[in-house]
Scaffold this active site. Structure first.
Site, short mmCIF file in Angstrom:
data_model
loop_
_atom_site.label_atom_id
_atom_site.label_comp_id
_atom_site.label_asym_id
_atom_site.label_seq_id
_atom_site.Cartn_x
_atom_site.Cartn_y
_atom_site.Cartn_z
N ASP A 156 0.83 -1.20 0.00
CA ASP A 156 0.00 0.00 0.00
C ASP A 156 0.87 1.26 0.00
O ASP A 156 2.08 1.20 0.19
CB ASP A 156 -0.90 0.01 1.24
CG ASP A 156 -1.80 -1.20 1.32
OD1 ASP A 156 -2.27 -1.65 0.26
OD2 ASP A 156 -2.03 -1.70 2.45
N TYR B 141 6.28 -10.11 6.98
CA TYR B 141 6.18 -8.66 7.13
C TYR B 141 6.79 -8.25 8.46
O TYR B 141 6.81 -9.02 9.42
CB TYR B 141 4.72 -8.21 7.08
CG TYR B 141 4.17 -8.07 5.68
CD1 TYR B 141 4.24 -6.87 4.99
CD2 TYR B 141 3.57 -9.15 5.04
CE1 TYR B 141 3.74 -6.74 3.71
CE2 TYR B 141 3.06 -9.05 3.75
CZ TYR B 141 3.15 -7.83 3.09
OH TYR B 141 2.66 -7.72 1.82
#
Length: 248
Positions: free
Chosen positions: A51, A109
């Protein structure tokens, strides 16, 4: 030729990875600069889309081209024309059937929280939370997230993609006021990690109970998560593949 590359990028000044008309994105920047080297436009496939504002330490991409360039020279050439916030760390020729997204079996992540004094030099790369966080409460909450679940309540899921995912591991560490949270899973939905982080932060601040995790799973409504964590502290750390994919 099917080229596989590992790239890193600073997501601060990008509107995410995926190309969007009129906006600066990682994909568009890569396509433009690869076209300079390869003399034609190529389609890029990535392990996943990040994003706006999210960074990548080891994003995996692949693209096909009839142009044959020695990979050492290719790396030098592409990094010369790329802007300073994208870098090709590695590039090699792989089997034609390799696909960076379809063949990715696991991703990692990383989320960084600065839990001490605000540092303007790190503001784009960490989430700053000045109040103390109860890490034990946060660790207790992660136990409910491990395993295979329907994570619909942790995503906008705008594309109606399957929301059942598996999280293998979440670890929370702290050193000198820097909190690092690692996520290891089969795949992650849009805003999923940031939604989870938003809940964990609320739990750490004792604004939500640990049991809210089960409520989100049960009701499958994202509003239960509250505010999603800011993108600045999020990094795509690694993408993993089975041994039989990507070998040349």
């Amino acid at each position: 030729m099917n080229y596989k590359a590992i790239i890193s990028y600073d997501g601060t000044n990008f509107h995410g990875f995926q190309a969007q008309e009129g906006l600066r994105t990682v994909e568009a920047e890569l396509m433009d600069k690869l076209a300079i080297i390869l003399k034609t436009k190529v389609k890029i496939y990535a392990s996943g889309r990040t994003d706006r504002g999210v960074h990548a330490l080891n994003q995996v991409i692949n693209f096909h081209s009839e142009i044959i360039i020695p990979v050492d020279k290719f790396k030098i050439a592409i990094n010369k024309v790329l802007p300073g916030d994208i870098y090709f760390k590695e590039i090699k020729v792989v089997l034609d059937n390799f696909h960076a997204r379809h063949h990715c079996t696991r991703k990692e992540y990383l989320y960084l929280i600065n839990n001490q004094n605000y540092d303007p030099l790190k503001a784009n790369y960490q989430c700053h939370i000045p109040r103390p966080l109860d890490l034990e409460l946060m660790r207790s909450a992660t136990k409910f997230l491990i395993g295979t679940h329907d994570f619909k309540g942790f995503t906008t899921n705008e594309n109606k993609t399957p929301s059942i995912k598996t999280i293998h591991e979440i670890t929370i560490n702290e050193e000198n006021g820097l909190i690092t949270i690692y996520f290891n899973g089969s795949g992650f939905l849009k805003y999923m990690v940031r939604s989870i982080m938003g809940v964990l932060i609320e739990i750490g601040l004792k604004r939500k109970a640990v049991t809210v995790i089960n409520e989100i799973f049960s009701e499958r409504k994202r509003h239960k998560c509250g505010r999603i964590a800011i993108p600045n502290g999020l990094y795509l750390k690694n993408a993993y593949y089975e041994d039989n994919y990507g070998k040349s």
